[in-house]
Design a protein around this motif. Structure first.
Motif, PDB file in Angstrom:
ATOM      1  N   VAL A  10       0.981  -1.157  -0.012  1.00 61.75           N
ATOM      2  CA  VAL A  10      -0.125   0.083  -0.034  1.00 61.75           C
ATOM      3  C   VAL A  10       0.693   1.217   0.038  1.00 61.75           C
ATOM      4  CG1 VAL A  10      -1.759   1.077   1.231  1.00 61.75           C
ATOM      5  CG2 VAL A  10      -1.791  -1.102   1.271  1.00 61.75           C
ATOM      6  N   ASP A  14      -3.668   5.260  -1.868  1.00 59.46           N
ATOM      7  CA  ASP A  14      -4.630   4.166  -2.006  1.00 59.46           C
ATOM      8  C   ASP A  14      -5.607   4.145  -1.179  1.00 59.46           C
ATOM      9  OD1 ASP A  14      -2.609   3.172  -3.870  1.00 59.46           O
ATOM     10  OD2 ASP A  14      -1.856   1.558  -2.468  1.00 59.46           O
ATOM     11  N   ILE A  16      -8.402   1.835   0.874  1.00 58.57           N
ATOM     12  CA  ILE A  16      -8.763   0.582   1.269  1.00 58.57           C
ATOM     13  C   ILE A  16     -10.112   0.394   1.863  1.00 58.57           C
ATOM     14  CG2 ILE A  16      -8.222  -1.153   3.055  1.00 58.57           C
ATOM     15  CD1 ILE A  16      -5.518   0.318   3.480  1.00 58.57           C
TER      16      ILE A  16
END
Length: 123
Positions: A10, A14, A16
């Motif tokens: 990651v 990014d 999630i």
């Protein structure tokens, strides 16, 4: 907003997502699946989510960075690679003759150079 430790793939920017069932409990079975509410209890896809990424502004200042020795050069390359992953607005270009560091201004570059001194022991 939260902090996660130990993620290997990651990087900054990014997003999630957590697929969860209707009761709000994390779904531990089947990645990207959500348990359906039908009588048969069939799984259905959560679907693809596409979020707009963060665009890094173009650099406005470029400086040449040199290490004191060949050993320090390897350490400098590793440190700059790490810092550029943490800071997407920092650009590093390594050529045979020089290492160019580009950022969003004089203060940005000064902070990066200070971090190289403090965190990585480079001069």
């Amino acid at each position: 907003v939260c902090a996660l430790v130990g993620l290997k793939t990651v990087v900054t920017g990014d997003t999630i997502l957590l697929a969860s069932d209707e009761a709000g409990n994390g779904n531990k079975k089947g990645r990207g699946k959500k348990k359906g509410s039908g009588a048969a209890g069939a799984d259905e896809d959560v679907g693809n989510v596409c979020l707009a990424g963060v665009a890094s502004p173009k650099p406005v200042l470029t400086v040449r960075v040199e290490a004191e020795s060949a050993e320090q050069q390897a350490k400098l390359s590793d440190a700059l690679a790490l810092l550029s992953v943490e800071d997407p607005s920092l650009f590093v270009e390594e050529t045979q003759s020089a290492t160019l560091l580009s950022g969003l201004g004089e203060l940005h570059i000064e902070i990066v150079l200070d971090r190289l001194r403090r965190e990585f022991g480079l001069e």
